[in-house]
Design a protein around this motif. Sequence first.
Motif, short mmCIF file in Angstrom:
data_model
loop_
_atom_site.label_atom_id
_atom_site.label_comp_id
_atom_site.label_asym_id
_atom_site.label_seq_id
_atom_site.Cartn_x
_atom_site.Cartn_y
_atom_site.Cartn_z
N THR A 113 -31.64 7.05 -16.19
CA THR A 113 -32.67 6.92 -14.97
C THR A 113 -31.97 7.75 -14.13
N GLU A 114 -30.58 7.72 -13.50
CA GLU A 114 -30.06 7.98 -12.44
C GLU A 114 -30.03 9.83 -12.71
N TYR A 115 -29.64 10.03 -14.15
CA TYR A 115 -29.40 11.29 -14.27
C TYR A 115 -30.69 12.36 -14.18
N PRO A 158 -14.66 11.99 -25.30
CA PRO A 158 -14.66 10.59 -25.08
C PRO A 158 -15.45 10.29 -23.78
N LEU A 159 -15.95 9.11 -23.76
CA LEU A 159 -16.55 8.63 -22.50
C LEU A 159 -16.10 7.48 -21.90
N ALA A 160 -15.77 6.52 -22.85
CA ALA A 160 -15.38 5.28 -22.36
C ALA A 160 -14.53 4.59 -23.57
N PRO A 161 -13.65 3.83 -23.23
CA PRO A 161 -12.86 2.87 -24.41
C PRO A 161 -13.82 1.87 -24.38
N VAL A 162 -13.89 1.02 -25.74
CA VAL A 162 -14.79 0.02 -26.21
C VAL A 162 -13.93 -1.16 -26.59
N ARG A 163 -13.96 -2.11 -25.94
CA ARG A 163 -12.91 -3.29 -25.99
C ARG A 163 -13.69 -4.12 -26.90
N VAL A 164 -13.03 -4.94 -27.90
CA VAL A 164 -13.68 -5.67 -28.89
C VAL A 164 -12.97 -7.29 -28.57
N VAL A 165 -13.73 -8.03 -28.70
CA VAL A 165 -13.33 -9.61 -28.63
C VAL A 165 -13.86 -10.51 -29.71
N ALA A 166 -13.16 -11.53 -29.86
CA ALA A 166 -13.72 -12.48 -30.86
C ALA A 166 -14.13 -13.72 -29.82
N CYS A 167 -15.21 -14.35 -30.02
CA CYS A 167 -15.57 -15.28 -29.02
C CYS A 167 -16.56 -16.26 -30.08
N THR A 282 -27.59 20.14 -21.88
CA THR A 282 -26.75 19.34 -22.77
C THR A 282 -25.27 18.95 -21.96
N ARG A 283 -24.86 20.12 -21.54
CA ARG A 283 -23.54 19.98 -20.75
C ARG A 283 -23.43 19.28 -19.62
N SER A 284 -24.56 19.33 -18.81
CA SER A 284 -24.69 18.59 -17.54
C SER A 284 -24.77 17.32 -17.66
N PHE A 285 -25.77 16.92 -18.94
CA PHE A 285 -25.73 15.38 -19.43
C PHE A 285 -24.38 14.82 -19.53
N ILE A 286 -23.52 15.57 -20.41
CA ILE A 286 -22.39 15.15 -20.97
C ILE A 286 -21.27 14.81 -19.64
N ASP A 287 -21.22 16.12 -18.75
CA ASP A 287 -20.50 15.73 -17.76
C ASP A 287 -20.97 14.64 -16.57
N PHE A 288 -22.12 14.33 -16.76
CA PHE A 288 -22.66 13.22 -15.91
C PHE A 288 -22.32 12.11 -16.63
N LEU A 289 -22.19 11.81 -17.88
CA LEU A 289 -21.80 10.53 -18.54
C LEU A 289 -20.41 10.40 -18.21
N GLU A 291 -18.82 11.18 -15.52
CA GLU A 291 -18.53 10.84 -14.39
C GLU A 291 -18.91 9.22 -13.94
N TYR A 292 -20.20 8.97 -14.91
CA TYR A 292 -20.52 7.63 -14.69
C TYR A 292 -19.79 6.73 -15.22
N PHE A 293 -19.10 6.95 -16.52
CA PHE A 293 -18.25 5.98 -17.06
C PHE A 293 -17.03 6.09 -16.74
N ALA A 294 -16.61 6.92 -15.57
CA ALA A 294 -15.32 6.86 -15.54
C ALA A 294 -14.64 5.77 -14.95
N GLY A 295 -12.88 5.84 -15.33
CA GLY A 295 -12.44 4.62 -14.97
C GLY A 295 -12.64 3.45 -16.00
N LYS A 296 -12.21 2.42 -15.59
CA LYS A 296 -12.27 1.23 -16.23
C LYS A 296 -13.84 0.75 -16.23
N PRO A 297 -14.42 0.72 -17.60
CA PRO A 297 -15.88 0.18 -17.46
C PRO A 297 -15.99 -0.90 -16.80
#
Length: 303
Positions: A113-115, A158-167, A282-289, A291-297
Amino acid sequence: MTDVLTGMRVFVTVVDTGSFAAAAEKLDLSRGMTSRYVAQMESHLGVRLLNRTTRKLSLTGVGQDYYQRAVQVLGLVEEAETAATSETAQPRGTLRINAPLSFSALHLGHAITEYLQRFQDVQVELSLVDREVKLVEEGFDLALRIANEVDPMLIARPLAPVRVVACASARYLETHGMPEHPRDLARHNCLRYTNTRNSDEWHFHRGPEQCQVAVQGNLQGNNGDVLCNAAVAGLGVVLQPTFMVYQLLNSGALLRVLDGWEPEHPTLNAVYANRRFLPLKTRSFIDFLVEYFAGKPYWDEGL
């Protein structure tokens, strides 16, 4: 000499509209000329692209592959023309994206939506399926994949790390006890997500120490929402990414188990077929993602 680019445009329009008559009207050509362009393309290529009957048209196997590639080529041509006539080229056209269902419903939809608010000449066609689609053959510009490894024939960013937990829920743990070691899971009811390799074997590590445990339970499936809801209801232990369970953990509906033990953590990647001919949309959307997911999720904040 065959006008390949025009023939390609005519062929794609015939496929998109479903008939020579509709394509002729859209392109402002005679039906005979439209048919002639496609016939010339088939002669030029030495293959049949379309099966023609009195009732309908259908793509041949070769025609299906050629159609997908022709759409990409025409998209690149359109962007090249735009760039040549504009001092500041803007992304435009239809961007076809494949992405995982649950992640998209929770997080990707907001990003798209933001893109689109930023790039108003782009249209997004989003396909939410958890299977690995064939990007070129199925006509996707890119896909989002959560994985430890990506097909080496594809480009992955890569866009973001995906941490998995047991709960599990407090109610379940009160009845069945808190597992202290991954090996304890062998006697628990484990709710297994089947869209992963070896869904009946969970892997954990604590520093250099590794542990693999065979798990079983009375519910397995390919949708994390169903498994999380079952865990909240007290059915068993679930192993899911924090982007799925962070709100449940923050609210206390689920409690993390095996604190200090980490399951395998995959990565959220944007994958696409060709780095050299990557369209601007395509390139602009990947660059946007990126930026969007930068840093700690944001879904890992406070966990």
